[in-house]
Design a protein around this motif. Structure first.
Motif, PDB file in Angstrom:
ATOM      1  N   PHE A  40       0.844  -1.191   0.000  1.00 16.74           N
ATOM      2  CA  PHE A  40       0.000   0.000   0.000  1.00 16.74           C
ATOM      3  C   PHE A  40       0.884   1.246   0.000  1.00 16.74           C
ATOM      4  CE2 PHE A  40      -2.294  -3.471   2.000  1.00 16.74           C
ATOM      5  CZ  PHE A  40      -3.443  -3.500   1.232  1.00 16.74           C
ATOM      6  N   LEU A  41       0.518   2.208  -0.842  1.00 24.28           N
ATOM      7  CA  LEU A  41       1.332   3.398  -1.043  1.00 24.28           C
ATOM      8  C   LEU A  41       0.660   4.678  -0.558  1.00 24.28           C
ATOM      9  CD1 LEU A  41       2.304   2.599  -4.741  1.00 24.28           C
ATOM     10  CD2 LEU A  41       3.841   2.410  -2.780  1.00 24.28           C
ATOM     11  N   LEU A  42      -0.659   4.726  -0.622  1.00 25.74           N
ATOM     12  CA  LEU A  42      -1.392   5.957  -0.334  1.00 25.74           C
ATOM     13  C   LEU A  42      -2.785   5.586   0.150  1.00 25.74           C
ATOM     14  CD1 LEU A  42      -1.693   9.209  -2.397  1.00 25.74           C
ATOM     15  CD2 LEU A  42      -3.763   7.828  -2.093  1.00 25.74           C
ATOM     16  N   LEU A  43      -3.310   6.394   1.067  1.00 28.37           N
ATOM     17  CA  LEU A  43      -4.698   6.287   1.490  1.00 28.37           C
ATOM     18  C   LEU A  43      -5.282   7.688   1.539  1.00 28.37           C
ATOM     19  CD1 LEU A  43      -6.171   4.068   4.324  1.00 28.37           C
ATOM     20  CD2 LEU A  43      -6.987   6.398   3.948  1.00 28.37           C
ATOM     21  N   ASP A  44      -6.314   7.921   0.739  1.00 25.94           N
ATOM     22  CA  ASP A  44      -7.059   9.177   0.735  1.00 25.94           C
ATOM     23  C   ASP A  44      -8.479   8.896   1.205  1.00 25.94           C
ATOM     24  OD1 ASP A  44      -5.021  10.790  -0.173  1.00 25.94           O
ATOM     25  OD2 ASP A  44      -5.778  10.991  -2.215  1.00 25.94           O
ATOM     26  N   HIS A  45      -8.902   9.595   2.239  1.00 31.58           N
ATOM     27  CA  HIS A  45     -10.267   9.466   2.757  1.00 31.58           C
ATOM     28  C   HIS A  45     -11.023  10.740   2.404  1.00 31.58           C
ATOM     29  CE1 HIS A  45     -12.981   8.650   6.553  1.00 31.58           C
ATOM     30  NE2 HIS A  45     -13.689   8.861   5.454  1.00 31.58           N
ATOM     31  N   THR A  46     -11.953  10.630   1.455  1.00 32.55           N
ATOM     32  CA  THR A  46     -12.778  11.766   1.052  1.00 32.55           C
ATOM     33  C   THR A  46     -14.012  11.848   1.943  1.00 32.55           C
ATOM     34  OG1 THR A  46     -12.085  11.691  -1.261  1.00 32.55           O
ATOM     35  CG2 THR A  46     -14.201  12.713  -0.798  1.00 32.55           C
ATOM     36  N   GLY A  47     -14.245  13.025   2.515  1.00 30.50           N
ATOM     37  CA  GLY A  47     -15.438  13.269   3.292  1.00 30.50           C
ATOM     38  C   GLY A  47     -15.376  12.692   4.702  1.00 30.50           C
ATOM     39  N   PRO A  48     -16.581  12.479   5.295  1.00 33.87           N
ATOM     40  CA  PRO A  48     -17.885  12.770   4.696  1.00 33.87           C
ATOM     41  C   PRO A  48     -18.059  14.275   4.448  1.00 33.87           C
ATOM     42  CG  PRO A  48     -18.127  12.161   7.010  1.00 33.87           C
ATOM     43  CD  PRO A  48     -16.702  11.921   6.658  1.00 33.87           C
ATOM     44  N   MET A  49     -18.498  14.602   3.234  1.00 36.52           N
ATOM     45  CA  MET A  49     -18.640  15.994   2.820  1.00 36.52           C
ATOM     46  C   MET A  49     -19.992  16.187   2.147  1.00 36.52           C
ATOM     47  SD  MET A  49     -16.139  16.063  -0.561  1.00 36.52           S
ATOM     48  CE  MET A  49     -16.938  17.496  -1.304  1.00 36.52           C
ATOM     49  N   GLU A  50     -20.544  17.375   2.320  1.00 32.87           N
ATOM     50  CA  GLU A  50     -21.838  17.698   1.721  1.00 32.87           C
ATOM     51  C   GLU A  50     -21.617  18.197   0.296  1.00 32.87           C
ATOM     52  OE1 GLU A  50     -25.859  17.589   1.692  1.00 32.87           O
ATOM     53  OE2 GLU A  50     -24.696  17.196   3.509  1.00 32.87           O
ATOM     54  N   VAL A  51     -22.267  17.546  -0.671  1.00 35.69           N
ATOM     55  CA  VAL A  51     -22.197  17.945  -2.075  1.00 35.69           C
ATOM     56  C   VAL A  51     -23.467  18.719  -2.410  1.00 35.69           C
ATOM     57  CG1 VAL A  51     -22.125  17.113  -4.460  1.00 35.69           C
ATOM     58  CG2 VAL A  51     -20.743  15.981  -2.697  1.00 35.69           C
ATOM     59  N   GLN A  52     -23.303  19.944  -2.859  1.00 37.80           N
ATOM     60  CA  GLN A  52     -24.440  20.768  -3.222  1.00 37.80           C
ATOM     61  C   GLN A  52     -24.972  20.385  -4.601  1.00 37.80           C
ATOM     62  OE1 GLN A  52     -25.739  22.889  -0.940  1.00 37.80           O
ATOM     63  NE2 GLN A  52     -24.107  22.127   0.405  1.00 37.80           N
ATOM     64  N   SER A  53     -26.269  20.502  -4.777  1.00 37.44           N
ATOM     65  CA  SER A  53     -26.902  20.161  -6.046  1.00 37.44           C
ATOM     66  C   SER A  53     -26.339  21.011  -7.179  1.00 37.44           C
ATOM     67  CB  SER A  53     -28.407  20.387  -5.930  1.00 37.44           C
ATOM     68  OG  SER A  53     -29.036  20.187  -7.184  1.00 37.44           O
ATOM     69  N   THR A  54     -25.991  20.339  -8.298  1.00 31.00           N
ATOM     70  CA  THR A  54     -25.441  21.023  -9.465  1.00 31.00           C
ATOM     71  C   THR A  54     -25.654  20.179 -10.711  1.00 31.00           C
ATOM     72  OG1 THR A  54     -23.423  21.935 -10.480  1.00 31.00           O
ATOM     73  CG2 THR A  54     -23.159  20.022  -9.060  1.00 31.00           C
ATOM     74  N   ASP A  55     -25.721  20.847 -11.859  1.00 32.15           N
ATOM     75  CA  ASP A  55     -25.817  20.137 -13.144  1.00 32.15           C
ATOM     76  C   ASP A  55     -24.445  19.864 -13.744  1.00 32.15           C
ATOM     77  OD1 ASP A  55     -28.605  19.988 -13.184  1.00 32.15           O
ATOM     78  OD2 ASP A  55     -28.790  22.009 -14.028  1.00 32.15           O
ATOM     79  N   LYS A  56     -23.394  20.349 -13.091  1.00 33.95           N
ATOM     80  CA  LYS A  56     -22.030  20.150 -13.581  1.00 33.95           C
ATOM     81  C   LYS A  56     -21.225  19.393 -12.517  1.00 33.95           C
ATOM     82  CE  LYS A  56     -22.003  24.272 -16.518  1.00 33.95           C
ATOM     83  NZ  LYS A  56     -21.315  25.566 -16.835  1.00 33.95           N
ATOM     84  N   PRO A  57     -21.155  18.062 -12.643  1.00 29.33           N
ATOM     85  CA  PRO A  57     -20.475  17.257 -11.625  1.00 29.33           C
ATOM     86  C   PRO A  57     -19.039  17.706 -11.390  1.00 29.33           C
ATOM     87  CG  PRO A  57     -21.709  15.845 -13.103  1.00 29.33           C
ATOM     88  CD  PRO A  57     -21.745  17.226 -13.703  1.00 29.33           C
ATOM     89  N   LEU A  58     -18.655  17.769 -10.122  1.00 27.27           N
ATOM     90  CA  LEU A  58     -17.292  18.119  -9.754  1.00 27.27           C
ATOM     91  C   LEU A  58     -16.450  16.858  -9.644  1.00 27.27           C
ATOM     92  CD1 LEU A  58     -18.080  20.747  -6.972  1.00 27.27           C
ATOM     93  CD2 LEU A  58     -17.528  21.186  -9.376  1.00 27.27           C
ATOM     94  N   GLU A 109     -12.331  10.958 -12.554  1.00 23.93           N
ATOM     95  CA  GLU A 109     -13.227  10.587 -11.462  1.00 23.93           C
ATOM     96  C   GLU A 109     -14.050  11.808 -11.068  1.00 23.93           C
ATOM     97  OE1 GLU A 109     -10.658   7.674  -8.688  1.00 23.93           O
ATOM     98  OE2 GLU A 109      -9.632   9.507  -9.306  1.00 23.93           O
ATOM     99  N   LYS A 110     -15.368  11.667 -11.191  1.00 20.31           N
ATOM    100  CA  LYS A 110     -16.250  12.776 -10.847  1.00 20.31           C
ATOM    101  C   LYS A 110     -17.450  12.264 -10.057  1.00 20.31           C
ATOM    102  CE  LYS A 110     -15.009  16.071 -14.441  1.00 20.31           C
ATOM    103  NZ  LYS A 110     -15.516  17.066 -15.420  1.00 20.31           N
ATOM    104  N   HIS A 111     -18.123  13.188  -9.385  1.00 19.95           N
ATOM    105  CA  HIS A 111     -19.374  12.838  -8.744  1.00 19.95           C
ATOM    106  C   HIS A 111     -20.346  12.360  -9.831  1.00 19.95           C
ATOM    107  CE1 HIS A 111     -18.295  16.244  -5.663  1.00 19.95           C
ATOM    108  NE2 HIS A 111     -17.425  15.235  -5.647  1.00 19.95           N
ATOM    109  N   GLU A 112     -21.044  11.274  -9.566  1.00 19.32           N
ATOM    110  CA  GLU A 112     -21.981  10.728 -10.552  1.00 19.32           C
ATOM    111  C   GLU A 112     -23.097  11.742 -10.829  1.00 19.32           C
ATOM    112  OE1 GLU A 112     -25.481   8.855 -11.978  1.00 19.32           O
ATOM    113  OE2 GLU A 112     -25.283   9.412  -9.858  1.00 19.32           O
ATOM    114  N   GLU A 113     -23.589  11.787 -12.088  1.00 15.55           N
ATOM    115  CA  GLU A 113     -24.474  12.865 -12.532  1.00 15.55           C
ATOM    116  C   GLU A 113     -25.742  12.971 -11.698  1.00 15.55           C
ATOM    117  OE1 GLU A 113     -25.340  12.845 -16.662  1.00 15.55           O
ATOM    118  OE2 GLU A 113     -23.242  13.120 -17.285  1.00 15.55           O
ATOM    119  N   GLU A 114     -26.458  11.862 -11.487  1.00 12.21           N
ATOM    120  CA  GLU A 114     -27.713  11.926 -10.741  1.00 12.21           C
ATOM    121  C   GLU A 114     -27.455  12.328  -9.289  1.00 12.21           C
ATOM    122  OE1 GLU A 114     -31.418  12.139  -9.545  1.00 12.21           O
ATOM    123  OE2 GLU A 114     -30.767  11.962 -11.648  1.00 12.21           O
TER     124      GLU A 114
END
Length: 290
Positions: A40-58, A109-114
């Motif tokens: 194992f080389l790296l561990l990234d823990h994303t969140g828990p974070m609030e994603v605001q509603s958008t039509d353009k996935p981040l 890698e992006k937030h899924e559209e729906e």
């Protein structure tokens, strides 16, 4: 302490950072103990974070990798993937993606559209896993492991579950194919739940607390977003949950080869890194049409 239990080398707090446009990350590795956690080389823990509603996935736009694998475990929210080897995927809670960069590719890698349109909480873990020299230029590979395909084993005391992503636990084998021996376990224990693990003494072993708090060997505490690095002097690991807790067990046969890294490339020599950079800049890792 039972002399059959592993020594605890270190308990590491993560460093907070921003990755791309949409990932608030805590990273306890890489660090000074990286040799004790190979492969194992790296561990990234994303969140828990609030994603605001958008039509353009981040997320993170197209970027290259060569010579290692990324393993993504989703706990909340949803993630979308595509790469220049032709793989696409959508990951939801409980799903795991095991991507082999091999000889090289670009991925996004992006937030899924729906999920992006709906908004909500996002939480996931991404690991970088090294591969042996003989496999560094293997063809890229994509293993999408839906939650329903990952076996779940009840702990002996009935107060928890172990999801076997790779390797084996209690005679149950995980679905992920790996280039070197790796046991990756996704564990949930209720408050007071106990788990004893026996892993090969020559394996490197780490434990990452996703959420909650545990007692290790009865005298050391690890809590949310801490990484425990364990030694090789024994096989045993005794864990008791102080509250409802989720954690990952990272265990594997160390890859005892030279390590040369530069950003998204993990090779054995600087010469190989120079070649990787050239191949990327010349478009040999592929391109996206849009």
């Amino acid at each position: 302490m039972d002399n059959k239990n592993r020594r605890i080398f270190q308990i590491i707090d993560g460093v907070r950072k921003q990755v791309g446009e949409g990932f608030e990350v805590t990273s306890p590795m890489p660090g000074s103990r990286i040799r004790q956690l190979s492969p194992f080389l790296l561990l990234d823990h994303t969140g828990p974070m609030e994603v605001q509603s958008t039509d353009k996935p981040l997320g993170t736009g197209p970027h290259p990798h060569r010579g290692f694998e990324t393993v993504t475990v989703v706990y909340q929210g949803a993630l979308a993937h595509r790469d220049t080897a032709g793989h696409t995927g959508k990951l939801g809670p409980g799903d795991v993606q095991w991507m082999t960069a091999g000889a090289g590719l670009l991925h996004e890698e992006k937030h899924e559209e729906e999920f992006s349109r709906r908004g909500g909480v996002l939480e996931l873990i991404q690991l970088w896993v090294n591969v042996p020299n003989k496999d560094k230029l293997a063809p890229p590979r994509y293993q999408e492991l839906p939650a329903a395909t990952i076996p779940v084993v009840n702990t002996p005391d009935g107060n928890g579950t172990v999801r076997v992503v790779s390797g084996t636990y209690a005679g149950t084998k995980g679905p992920a194919e790996t280039f070197s021996p790796i046991t990756l376990l996704d564990v949930r224990l209720q408050q007071g739940g106990k788990l004893h693990l026996d892993l090969p003494a020559d394996y490197n072993v780490g434990l990452y607390v996703v959420k909650g708090s545990v007692q290790l060997h009865g005298d050391r505490k690890a809590q949310t977003k801490q990484l425990v690095v364990l030694g090789w002097n024994a096989t045993g690991l005794d864990i008791v949950a102080e509250e409802d807790t989720t954690f990952l067990v990272l265990s594997g046969d160390p890859i005892e080869e030279p390590l040369a890294t530069y950003g998204p490339f993990v090779m054995n020599t600087n010469k190989e890194l120079v070649q990787a950079i050239e191949d990327y800049e010349q478009g040999r890792m592929g391109t996206f049409d849009s």
